[in-house]
Design an enzyme around this catalytic site. Structure first.
Site, PDB file in Angstrom:
ATOM      1  CG  ASN A   1      -9.450  20.602 -27.264  1.00 56.39           C
ATOM      2  OD1 ASN A   1      -8.425  19.944 -27.414  1.00 56.39           O
ATOM      3  ND2 ASN A   1     -10.285  20.421 -26.265  1.00 56.39           N
ATOM      4  N   GLY A   2      -8.715  19.123 -30.268  1.00 54.57           N
ATOM      5  CA  GLY A   2      -9.063  17.771 -30.720  1.00 54.57           C
ATOM      6  C   GLY A   2      -8.190  17.383 -31.899  1.00 54.57           C
TER       7      GLY A   2
ATOM      8  CD  GLU B   1       2.740  13.404 -13.792  1.00 52.67           C
ATOM      9  OE1 GLU B   1       1.843  13.800 -14.529  1.00 52.67           O
ATOM     10  OE2 GLU B   1       2.572  13.179 -12.577  1.00 52.67           O
TER      11      GLU B   1
ATOM     12  CE  LYS C   1       1.726  13.314  -9.617  1.00 52.07           C
ATOM     13  NZ  LYS C   1       0.521  12.572  -9.688  1.00 52.07           N
TER      14      LYS C   1
ATOM     15  NE  ARG D   1      -8.886  22.350 -21.725  1.00 54.78           N
ATOM     16  CZ  ARG D   1      -9.737  21.416 -21.341  1.00 54.78           C
ATOM     17  NH1 ARG D   1     -10.132  21.384 -20.086  1.00 54.78           N
ATOM     18  NH2 ARG D   1     -10.183  20.527 -22.181  1.00 54.78           N
TER      19      ARG D   1
ATOM     20  CB  CYS E   1      -6.312  22.726 -27.166  1.00 55.68           C
ATOM     21  SG  CYS E   1      -5.058  22.154 -28.294  1.00 55.68           S
TER      22      CYS E   1
ATOM     23  CG  HIS F   1      10.045 -12.671  -8.663  1.00 59.29           C
ATOM     24  ND1 HIS F   1      10.198 -14.038  -8.672  1.00 59.29           N
ATOM     25  CD2 HIS F   1       9.303 -12.385  -7.567  1.00 59.29           C
ATOM     26  CE1 HIS F   1       9.553 -14.570  -7.631  1.00 59.29           C
ATOM     27  NE2 HIS F   1       9.004 -13.573  -6.949  1.00 59.29           N
TER      28      HIS F   1
ATOM     29  CD  GLU G   1       0.155   9.413  -8.156  1.00 62.73           C
ATOM     30  OE1 GLU G   1       0.076   8.811  -9.240  1.00 62.73           O
ATOM     31  OE2 GLU G   1      -0.082  10.622  -8.042  1.00 62.73           O
TER      32      GLU G   1
ATOM     33  CD1 TRP H   1       0.236  19.313 -24.428  1.00 65.18           C
ATOM     34  CD2 TRP H   1      -0.767  17.975 -25.910  1.00 65.18           C
ATOM     35  NE1 TRP H   1       0.830  18.082 -24.359  1.00 65.18           N
ATOM     36  CE2 TRP H   1       0.245  17.240 -25.253  1.00 65.18           C
ATOM     37  CE3 TRP H   1      -1.529  17.341 -26.889  1.00 65.18           C
ATOM     38  CZ2 TRP H   1       0.504  15.906 -25.542  1.00 65.18           C
ATOM     39  CZ3 TRP H   1      -1.269  16.009 -27.178  1.00 65.18           C
ATOM     40  CH2 TRP H   1      -0.260  15.309 -26.506  1.00 65.18           C
TER      41      TRP H   1
ATOM     42  CE  LYS I   1      -5.334  19.047 -13.292  1.00 64.06           C
ATOM     43  NZ  LYS I   1      -4.416  17.999 -12.817  1.00 64.06           N
TER      44      LYS I   1
HETATM   45  C1  F6R Z   1      -0.572  12.527 -13.338  1.00 66.43           C
HETATM   46  C2  F6R Z   1      -1.764  12.970 -14.021  1.00 66.43           C
HETATM   47  C3  F6R Z   1      -2.304  12.115 -15.098  1.00 66.43           C
HETATM   48  C4  F6R Z   1      -3.831  12.030 -15.001  1.00 66.43           C
HETATM   49  C5  F6R Z   1      -4.393  11.268 -16.203  1.00 66.43           C
HETATM   50  C6  F6R Z   1      -5.902  11.128 -16.123  1.00 66.43           C
HETATM   51  O1  F6R Z   1      -0.155  13.452 -12.375  1.00 66.43           O
HETATM   52  O2  F6R Z   1      -2.296  14.003 -13.721  1.00 66.43           O
HETATM   53  O3  F6R Z   1      -1.720  10.849 -15.082  1.00 66.43           O
HETATM   54  O4  F6R Z   1      -4.162  11.396 -13.803  1.00 66.43           O
HETATM   55  O5  F6R Z   1      -4.066  11.957 -17.382  1.00 66.43           O
HETATM   56  O6  F6R Z   1      -6.518  12.377 -16.090  1.00 66.43           O
HETATM   57  P1  F6R Z   1      -8.023  12.523 -15.652  1.00 66.43           P
HETATM   58  O7  F6R Z   1      -8.095  12.164 -14.197  1.00 66.43           O
HETATM   59  O8  F6R Z   1      -8.385  13.946 -15.900  1.00 66.43           O
HETATM   60  O9  F6R Z   1      -8.814  11.556 -16.491  1.00 66.43           O
END
Ligand code: F6R
Length: 616
Positions: free
Chosen positions: A102-103, A492, A489, A27, A2, A508, A485, A76, A611
């Protein structure tokens, strides 16, 4: 999770609010809405499920009267489906008050029962509407928005940033925060509120962060901040270090394409001012206290997602250079399992946004248990740095694409600075050792730029693989978190099932997944720097190749041993082993991005994600 924006001033608020929402849309993008008090003192609202473009379309089709006081929200969804009814703002006081949230209000259910029993009705399934109705009830009692807020926040459990306007108080926006972000923007004859500074950076670069459990009232000429009891509190102004253009696409096809390309600068800017005459001295750590650092016996890194993989990568460097044990924990697992902490434990949190609720709660928990806390953060004025003993900011610039890229390499760079600073303070690396590693670090930006030049090879690969259903990633040592990672990626951005494994773990269990044609990315350690590991990983490649896997190797320039066994080799420049992750991750980011584009997906705003994850 949000985005929130508020405005009072001379301008017509609609333009300010929609611009702010555009920059906050990362967000959350389940729905968007605005409320504006027009020049006749009437409250007008518009809201629409879907991305902000849907709200713009709605406003074009059904324009509302503009005015100079307003609030805006991009959602969100947590409580209630992402539809028009559940979109914010929500109304109270018979439609004369609008509120955005937000929350999560954890006790919304008993509060709703109480209000229903009093005869109030509800339009949505959200927890937020309960706060709107409650605020309306308190406004009727007090006749003042800030006073009504003081009464309401006492009743709420959970996390919230709330903003509200009332048509009887034009020129006033009131906000309250507990455990969710809110920042003030200071203008000339106008003032702003936002979930982060992106909301108003187009208009002002002067900002004030609001502390926990505080209420803020903005009018065109004044900003008043109090605690929940109404006592005035002192605030501190700061300058926003980047301008509005930094959060625009600037000609790139997506924010992600722009941010991936900015990685050389993200690392260079993070190193700037922290290395002098070839020696790492991080001023923020010196201020925190080199004596305190020298007394640390254990480090616990806490983070989520990509930030946690940055932590896992840095563990190898911190342990090797500073010779101190490092545990890396997911914040949400750490917090609820009674971790053993003491005053010689240093907790390092890593967070791009500085608002991730799981990480924030873990930091608070650790400090209450007596540990010291340092934050690695990319966002000025964010909550986690404020709740920590010290902060080392990454200077990656605003990261708008929901999936993290440039913040990841900047986080590793900041953690390597920390490791070298600590190694110097603890005397675990001599001058020559420190100089050698520092020179490697300084060379990284140019080497990332070289990797980025292979964009076409990766794009071709992604186009060939656009109907792939599952991809595996293998890595060993520092290549292991990079494999994780790479898989994250791809999940996502391209919605493809992807798993990362430690290459040594293959036999294993995971090798059972290999069948003819299965694509496997392998992050290959350097044959020079990791002479003992390189042949083992090359053997792993042969093992999966023998079972029909299609191997894409990320290998050092000149590594001839992988060539006969890999279907595709993506070369990275020579670097010392601990620095390879900063290079090897780049083709994996590019691959996920290109595959997303090839599948026609929204690379900046993948489905279901937000995000900044400000709920637990
Ligand atoms: C993946 C991604 C998330 C953030 C995670 C932590 O691409 O962006 O996995 O890394 O939500 O977010 P922050 O760094 O803002 O605490």
């Amino acid at each position: 999770m949000c985005g929130i924006v508020g405005y009072v001033g001379d301008s017509k608020s609609l333009e300010v609010l929609m611009g702010g929402l555009r920059r906050l849309e990362y967000r959350g993008y389940d729905s968007a809405g605005i409320a504006v008090i027009d020049d006749d003192g009437a409250l007008n609202t518009a809201k629409q499920a879907g991305k902000l473009a849907m709200l713009s379309g709605e406003l074009d089709a059904h324009p509302i009267n503009n005015g100079s006081t307003g609030i805006g929200h991009t959602r969100w969804a947590t409580h209630g489906a992402p539809n028009n009814e559940n979109a914010h703002p929500h109304l109270g006081d018979n439609g004369r008050l609008a509120l955005i949230h937000n929350g999560i209000i954890e006790n919304f259910s008993p509060l709703k029962d109480e209000l229903l029993a009093e005869g109030f009705t509800f339009e949505s399934e959200t927890d937020s509407e309960v706060a709107a109705v409650l605020l309306g009830r308190e406004y009727q009692r007090t006749g003042d928005l800030a006073a009504a807020f003081r009464a309401v926040v006492e009743r709420l459990d959970g996390a919230f940033t709330l903003l509200a306007v009332h048509q009887d108080q034009p020129g006033v926006v009131v906000g309250a925060r507990r455990n969710s972000p809110l920042v003030i923007g200071l203008g000339d004859g106008e003032n702003f509120l936002g979930s982060d500074v992106a909301a108003f950076v187009e208009y002002t670069r002067r900002a004030v962060a609001i502390g926990q459990d505080q209420i803020v009232t903005i009018t065109p000429d004044a900003v008043v901040v109090t605690d929940f009891a109404g006592n005035a509190v002192e605030t501190e102004e700061f300058d926003i270090a980047w301008d509005a253009s930094a959060s625009e696409k600037g000609g790139w096809s997506s924010f992600m394409a722009k941010e991936v390309s900015e990685q050389p600068d993200a690392v260079a800017n993070t190193l700037r001012g922290r290395i002098s005459d070839g020696v790492v001295v991080v001023p923020e750590l010196t201020e925190f206290g080199d004596e305190v650092l020298a007394g640390i016996r254990r480090i616990v890194i806490i983070a989520c997602g990509t930030a946690a993989y940055a932590g896992q990568t840095a563990k190898y460097a911190i342990e090797k250079w500073a010779q101190i044990p490092v545990d890396v924990e997911l914040s949400h697992e750490f917090r609820y399992r009674d971790p053993v902490l003491s005053d010689d434990t240093l907790v390092i949190s890593i967070s791009q946004s500085g608002e991730t609720m799981d990480t924030l709660m873990a930091v608070k928990y650790a400090r209450e248990a007596g540990a010291k806390a340092i934050s690695i953060c990319n966002t000025q004025g964010a909550t986690i740095p404020r709740e920590s003993d010290a902060v080392v900011y990454t200077h990656a610039g605003p990261e708008v694409a929901v999936a993290s890229t440039k913040a990841f390499v900047a986080q590793i760079a900041a953690l390597y600075l920390f490791a070298l600073h600590l190694a110097r303070v603890r005397g675990t690396l001599d001058a020559a050792g420190l100089a050698e590693q520092t020179a490697e670090l300084l060379a990284i930006p140019d080497k990332i730029a070289t990797v980025l030049e292979q964009g076409d090879t990766v794009r071709q690969l992604a186009t060939w693989m656009s109907d792939t259903r599952a991809v595996l990633f293998l890595g060993r040592h520092v290549g292991f978190p990079i494999a994780l990672e790479g898989a994250l990626k791809l999940k996502e951005l391209a919605y493809i099932h992807a798993e990362g494994f430690a290459a040594g773990e293959l036999k294993h269990g995971p090798i059972a997944l290999i069948e003819p044609g299965q694509p496997v990315f392998v992050v290959v350690p350097s044959p020079r720097g990791s002479a003992h590991l390189h042949p083992k990983v090359v053997s792993n490649i042969q093992e999966i190749r023998a079972r029909g896997a299609r191997v894409i190797a990320i290998a050092e320039q000149g590594d001839a041993a992988v060539l006969p066994f890999a279907d595709t080799v993506i070369h990275i420049p020579l670097a010392a082993p601990l620095f390879e992750p900063l290079l090897a991750v780049v083709p994996l980011q590019l691959f996920a991005m290109e595959l997303s584009v090839a599948k026609g997906l929204d690379v900046d705003q993948p489905r279901n994600l937000a995000k900044s994850v400000t709920v637990e």
